[in-house]
Design a protein around this motif. Structure first.
Motif, PDB file in Angstrom:
ATOM      1  N   UNK A  92       0.926  -1.328  -0.147  1.00  0.00           N
ATOM      2  CA  UNK A  92       0.187   0.045  -0.007  1.00  0.00           C
ATOM      3  C   UNK A  92       0.678   1.254  -0.063  1.00  0.00           C
ATOM      4  N   UNK A  93       1.977   1.216   0.886  1.00  0.00           N
ATOM      5  CA  UNK A  93       2.989   2.192   0.884  1.00  0.00           C
ATOM      6  C   UNK A  93       3.376   2.546  -0.516  1.00  0.00           C
ATOM      7  N   UNK A 138       0.775   4.019  -2.841  1.00  0.00           N
ATOM      8  CA  UNK A 138       0.511   5.182  -2.527  1.00  0.00           C
ATOM      9  C   UNK A 138       1.528   6.188  -2.981  1.00  0.00           C
ATOM     10  N   UNK A 139       2.892   5.851  -3.027  1.00  0.00           N
ATOM     11  CA  UNK A 139       4.045   6.618  -3.441  1.00  0.00           C
ATOM     12  C   UNK A 139       4.003   7.082  -4.706  1.00  0.00           C
ATOM     13  N   UNK A 140       3.760   5.573  -5.406  1.00  0.00           N
ATOM     14  CA  UNK A 140       3.829   5.630  -7.107  1.00  0.00           C
ATOM     15  C   UNK A 140       2.549   6.528  -7.622  1.00  0.00           C
ATOM     16  N   UNK A 141       1.809   6.289  -7.056  1.00  0.00           N
ATOM     17  CA  UNK A 141       0.216   6.794  -7.710  1.00  0.00           C
ATOM     18  C   UNK A 141      -0.632   7.987  -6.504  1.00  0.00           C
ATOM     19  N   UNK A 176      -7.571   5.787  -3.198  1.00  0.00           N
ATOM     20  CA  UNK A 176      -7.784   4.497  -2.821  1.00  0.00           C
ATOM     21  C   UNK A 176      -6.696   3.897  -1.886  1.00  0.00           C
ATOM     22  N   UNK A 177      -5.515   4.308  -2.334  1.00  0.00           N
ATOM     23  CA  UNK A 177      -4.398   3.609  -1.658  1.00  0.00           C
ATOM     24  C   UNK A 177      -4.087   4.201  -0.325  1.00  0.00           C
ATOM     25  N   UNK A 178      -4.234   5.880  -0.266  1.00  0.00           N
ATOM     26  CA  UNK A 178      -4.297   6.202   1.149  1.00  0.00           C
ATOM     27  C   UNK A 178      -5.522   5.560   1.911  1.00  0.00           C
ATOM     28  N   UNK A 180      -6.259   0.069   6.888  1.00  0.00           N
ATOM     29  CA  UNK A 180      -5.189  -1.075   7.396  1.00  0.00           C
ATOM     30  C   UNK A 180      -4.726  -0.526   8.965  1.00  0.00           C
ATOM     31  N   UNK A 181      -4.281   0.540   9.038  1.00  0.00           N
ATOM     32  CA  UNK A 181      -3.970   1.026  10.428  1.00  0.00           C
ATOM     33  C   UNK A 181      -4.982   0.901  11.475  1.00  0.00           C
TER      34      UNK A 181
END
Length: 243
Positions: free
Chosen positions: A219-220, A223-226, A231-233, A239-240
């Motif tokens: 996911x990290x 999130x960095x790539x896109x 949706x990733x954030x 998740x947290x």
């Protein structure tokens, strides 16, 4: 009058026929469960001849394999394959017969033929049935190959993400499992609730948090790539919260 008599005769005979089949099914099941396949095969052959449905076919085939009547088993599988041209599971059944004959080369060739038979004219259900048939004989890698071939030729219709994720989970290939779930979200974030539900079940059954660590890392990375893809954030926050 004759017609009415004939109808009455047929209707009168039905209960006896059904009772006979029920008795044969009960005896066949008893012998099968006790491992007396020489006796069970007699009943399942009779049942299959009268009513060639899948349940009788499967028990009959198993009995033929267990009693080492391989020629009859092969003939049975090929006959059903001709009758059901849209089904691919008979490649697995025929492979099982060859396996029982200890002809591994022939068995593997037949298994591969099942995978190769997946073309654009095959239904998604046929692909799932074939993969499940492979799983039924503990051929996990062949089930994966089946779904990947299905994706290759039917990807525009169905991607088999959830099915592949489940098989990867069986193999404990959690990296590939997570990739399949996240690929669903990359395609359409409307799958979020379904993916979260499935991942939650996997996380709950993972006391060492192996899956959790892989999921967080992926996911990290995404999130960095896109960074513009919310949706990733959102999935990271979810998740947290689970942790």
């Amino acid at each position: 009058m004759k017609k009415l008599f004939f109808i009455f005769f047929i209707l009168s005979a039905l209960p006896f026929t059904m009772k006979g089949q029920a008795a044969d099914a009960q005896l066949g099941a008893q012998y099968y469960q006790s491992g007396d396949y020489d006796k069970a095969v007699v009943y399942y052959e009779k049942l299959y001849d009268k009513q060639p449905i899948d349940v009788y076919y499967n028990y009959y085939l198993n009995c033929l394999i267990y009693t080492k009547d391989f020629k009859k088993a092969e003939k049975l599988v090929k006959k059903n394959s001709v009758k059901n041209p849209g089904s691919l599971i008979y490649h697995v059944d025929l492979g099982r017969v060859y396996q029982a004959e200890t002809d591994t080369t022939k068995a593997n060739k037949e298994f591969q033929a099942g995978v190769d038979a997946i073309t654009s004219s095959v239904s998604t259900n046929a692909v799932i049935e074939l993969a499940n048939a492979f799983l039924g004989i503990n051929q996990v890698d062949l089930a994966i190959k089946t779904y990947l071939q299905g994706r290759k030729v039917l990807g525009s219709v169905y991607n088999f993400n959830t099915e592949l994720a489940d098989v990867y989970a069986l193999k404990k290939d959690y990296q590939s499992m997570v990739d399949e779930y996240l690929s669903m979200l990359a395609t359409n974030d409307a799958y979020r609730a379904d993916v979260q539900k499935k991942l939650q079940a996997k996380l709950d059954a993972d006391p060492d948090n192996v899956i959790g660590d892989i999921l967080k890392k992926e996911l990290l990375k995404r999130a960095q790539k896109e960074p513009d893809k919310e949706i990733w954030s959102e999935m990271l926050v979810w998740y947290y919260l689970q942790q």
